[in-house]
Write a protein that holds these residues in place. Structure first.
Motif, short mmCIF file in Angstrom:
data_model
loop_
_atom_site.label_atom_id
_atom_site.label_comp_id
_atom_site.label_asym_id
_atom_site.label_seq_id
_atom_site.Cartn_x
_atom_site.Cartn_y
_atom_site.Cartn_z
N VAL A 106 -7.11 -20.65 11.24
CA VAL A 106 -7.27 -20.92 12.66
C VAL A 106 -8.75 -20.78 13.01
O VAL A 106 -9.40 -19.79 12.65
N THR A 107 -9.30 -21.77 13.68
CA THR A 107 -10.71 -21.72 14.05
C THR A 107 -10.98 -22.64 15.23
O THR A 107 -10.23 -23.59 15.49
N HIS A 108 -12.06 -22.36 15.95
CA HIS A 108 -12.56 -23.29 16.95
C HIS A 108 -13.84 -23.95 16.45
O HIS A 108 -14.41 -24.80 17.12
N ASP A 109 -14.28 -23.55 15.25
CA ASP A 109 -15.57 -23.96 14.70
C ASP A 109 -15.37 -25.11 13.70
O ASP A 109 -14.81 -24.92 12.62
N TRP A 110 -15.84 -26.30 14.07
CA TRP A 110 -15.63 -27.46 13.21
C TRP A 110 -16.41 -27.38 11.91
O TRP A 110 -16.00 -27.94 10.90
N SER A 111 -17.52 -26.68 11.89
CA SER A 111 -18.27 -26.52 10.64
C SER A 111 -17.48 -25.67 9.66
O SER A 111 -17.47 -25.94 8.45
N VAL A 112 -16.81 -24.64 10.15
CA VAL A 112 -15.94 -23.82 9.30
C VAL A 112 -14.77 -24.65 8.80
O VAL A 112 -14.39 -24.60 7.62
#
Length: 276
Positions: free
Chosen positions: A228-234
């Motif tokens: 789960v993330t909001h960070d597209w680079s991650v």
């Protein structure tokens, strides 16, 4: 195993009974609150499969329902509707709502590990790093203290926490606490790892090292990971496929490359453009 290790089928979680308007199959709203009855739909008809050894992403803004979904997959909450099916512990997919309390405890102790955004949800700050790892082994029925300390020490060494075994977790940095969480989640060799925003609040260098350690674990153990993330680079670094959540609904799904290079949903386009 040729088929999925996890399947979510039309998962919904609502706060309120709902009404004829928001229960309608074609109901769509800009927010997750029904304008007629005020029912809050934390999740609405979320479905996906995760294959063995896959890193599967769940992306969206704060309030999209990402952490709620992780809580349901970890049995911290029960959905209002829909089903979760797991495969690692039996032949084929088995709905968890048919599992006994003992089987659910087995799944949480052995087959599923979870790393939360806030380490305090998993870790006891007044207990040593090693004690937090040993506690999970105790919950799984292990009783030989010497052997458990040896295993915990090895796990912490893998997480680059050598020498911190007996330090109280509350004295460690945020990045170190996250690594203690990861060691604790992995100590019973689960087949599924749930990662809820594991790098939020970390300095960039600590983020990079934490992600590198997770990738090493993934390569070594071959376990399935739901990230789960909001960070597209991650997301781009870690996952191959993903779903995009908005107000509790899946608005788009596909490979991460497709979602970033040719997003179709206006919401996904907005998220990607704001990340570039």
């Amino acid at each position: 195993m040729a088929g999925p290790v996890i399947r979510a089928e039309r998962l919904s979680l609502r706060h309120g009974k709902g009404c004829a308007l928001c229960h309608a199959p074609d109901f769509v709203a800009e927010t997750n609150i029904c304008p007629q009855c005020g029912t809050v739909w934390a999740l609405r008809d979320v479905s996906f499969d995760v294959m063995p050894g896959e890193v599967f992403g769940i992306v969206g803004e704060s309030g999209a329902g990402k952490s709620t979904l992780i809580d349901i997959l970890d049995f911290a909450r029960d959905p209002s509707d829909g089903a979760i099916l797991y495969a690692p512990w039996k032949e084929g997919l088995v709905p968890v709502h048919d599992a006994t309390a003992q089987e659910r405890r087995y799944l949480r102790s052995f087959e599923i590990g979870v790393v939360h955004q806030n380490p305090r949800r998993n870790l006891m700050m007044g207990v040593s790093a090693g004690g937090n790892v040993v506690e999970r082994m105790l919950a799984a029925g292990n009783r030989h203290i010497g052997e458990m300390r040896g295993v915990a020490g090895d796990m912490l060494d893998h997480m680059e926490l050598a020498g911190r075994m007996d330090l109280k977790t509350g004295t460690l940095s945020m990045g170190m606490r996250q690594r203690v969480q990861i060691a604790r989640a992995l100590v019973n060799s689960p087949k599924v790892l749930l990662l809820d925003e594991p790098t939020t609040g970390l300095d960039l260098s600590v983020q990079a090292r934490t992600l590198d350690l997770i990738r090493q674990v993934h390569r070594r153990l071959g376990l399935a990971i739901i990230l789960v993330t909001h960070d597209w680079s991650v997301l781009r670094l870690m996952a191959r496929r993903a779903i995009v959540l908005k107000a509790g609904r899946v608005v788009e799904r596909g490979t991460v490359a497709q979602l970033m290079e040719d997003p179709q949903a206006p919401y996904t386009q907005l998220l990607v453009s704001s990340a570039l």
